[in-house]
Scaffold this motif. Structure first.
Motif, PDB file in Angstrom:
ATOM      1  N   ILE A  60      16.160  -8.404 -24.730  1.00  0.00           N
ATOM      2  CA  ILE A  60      17.060  -7.787 -23.765  1.00  0.00           C
ATOM      3  C   ILE A  60      17.383  -6.376 -24.242  1.00  0.00           C
ATOM      4  O   ILE A  60      17.771  -6.184 -25.401  1.00  0.00           O
ATOM      5  N   MET A  61      17.251  -5.414 -23.367  1.00  0.00           N
ATOM      6  CA  MET A  61      17.546  -4.042 -23.756  1.00  0.00           C
ATOM      7  C   MET A  61      19.053  -3.852 -23.932  1.00  0.00           C
ATOM      8  O   MET A  61      19.869  -4.499 -23.264  1.00  0.00           O
ATOM      9  N   ASP A  62      19.412  -2.932 -24.809  1.00  0.00           N
ATOM     10  CA  ASP A  62      20.826  -2.710 -25.135  1.00  0.00           C
ATOM     11  C   ASP A  62      21.652  -2.355 -23.909  1.00  0.00           C
ATOM     12  O   ASP A  62      22.823  -2.728 -23.814  1.00  0.00           O
ATOM     13  N   SER A  63      21.049  -1.623 -22.987  1.00  0.00           N
ATOM     14  CA  SER A  63      21.804  -1.146 -21.818  1.00  0.00           C
ATOM     15  C   SER A  63      22.278  -2.286 -20.918  1.00  0.00           C
ATOM     16  O   SER A  63      23.207  -2.097 -20.127  1.00  0.00           O
ATOM     17  N   VAL A  64      21.657  -3.446 -21.043  1.00  0.00           N
ATOM     18  CA  VAL A  64      22.062  -4.577 -20.210  1.00  0.00           C
ATOM     19  C   VAL A  64      22.475  -5.785 -21.045  1.00  0.00           C
ATOM     20  O   VAL A  64      22.817  -6.845 -20.507  1.00  0.00           O
ATOM     21  N   SER A  65      22.447  -5.634 -22.341  1.00  0.00           N
ATOM     22  CA  SER A  65      22.828  -6.734 -23.224  1.00  0.00           C
ATOM     23  C   SER A  65      24.264  -7.169 -22.946  1.00  0.00           C
ATOM     24  O   SER A  65      25.150  -6.332 -22.768  1.00  0.00           O
ATOM     25  N   GLY A  66      24.455  -8.467 -22.903  1.00  0.00           N
ATOM     26  CA  GLY A  66      25.779  -9.004 -22.603  1.00  0.00           C
ATOM     27  C   GLY A  66      26.028  -9.182 -21.122  1.00  0.00           C
ATOM     28  O   GLY A  66      26.965  -9.865 -20.721  1.00  0.00           O
ATOM     29  N   ARG A  67      25.195  -8.575 -20.305  1.00  0.00           N
ATOM     30  CA  ARG A  67      25.327  -8.707 -18.849  1.00  0.00           C
ATOM     31  C   ARG A  67      24.132  -9.428 -18.233  1.00  0.00           C
ATOM     32  O   ARG A  67      24.271 -10.121 -17.228  1.00  0.00           O
ATOM     33  N   PHE A  68      22.983  -9.221 -18.792  1.00  0.00           N
ATOM     34  CA  PHE A  68      21.757  -9.819 -18.265  1.00  0.00           C
ATOM     35  C   PHE A  68      21.274 -10.920 -19.205  1.00  0.00           C
ATOM     36  O   PHE A  68      21.411 -10.815 -20.436  1.00  0.00           O
ATOM     37  N   ALA A  69      20.677 -11.919 -18.627  1.00  0.00           N
ATOM     38  CA  ALA A  69      19.987 -12.957 -19.382  1.00  0.00           C
ATOM     39  C   ALA A  69      18.674 -13.242 -18.652  1.00  0.00           C
ATOM     40  O   ALA A  69      18.525 -12.887 -17.470  1.00  0.00           O
TER      41      ALA A  69
END
Length: 122
Positions: A60-69
């Motif tokens: 998962i790229m940092d820009s979406v980490s924590g929001r995307f799975a």
């Protein structure tokens, strides 16, 4: 003939969620990497998230980490990115792709879907 078909895109408000799907035909995922790239108008394709089918390990790229799975449904030969807390910068056409290695480089992938549009309204 291998086909990847994306679905699930649409218009969502800031903070909303979408779940995309990538269904494969002519190809049964086994040791493949399945990646998702986003392309905004006038910009290059950008790797967002992906997984290794055999292990389920994700990237998962940092820009979406924590929001995307991203996860797989084995029985349906399908991969889903779950996108939460969407931001305007998440908008674009999302492409599903498969290849031998889970990398961030589009040229490392062999098959591509036609893409599904995601729009985020503020």
């Amino acid at each position: 003939q291998v086909q990847l078909v994306e679905s699930g895109g649409g218009l969502v408000q800031v903070g909303g969620s979408l779940r995309l799907s990538c269904a494969a035909s002519g190809l049964t995922f086994s040791d493949d990497a399945v990646g998702w790239f986003r392309q905004a108008p006038g910009k290059a394709r950008f790797f967002v998230a992906g997984l290794r089918w055999s292990s389920g390990n994700t990237r998962i790229m940092d820009s979406v980490s924590g929001r995307f799975a991203v996860f797989r449904e084995r029985a349906k030969n399908t991969v889903h990115p779950q996108m939460n807390s969407l931001k305007p910068e998440d908008a674009g056409v999302y492409f599903c792709t498969s290849g031998p290695r889970l990398t961030t480089l589009p040229e490392d992938y062999d098959y591509w879907g036609q893409g599904t549009q995601v729009a985020v309204s503020s």
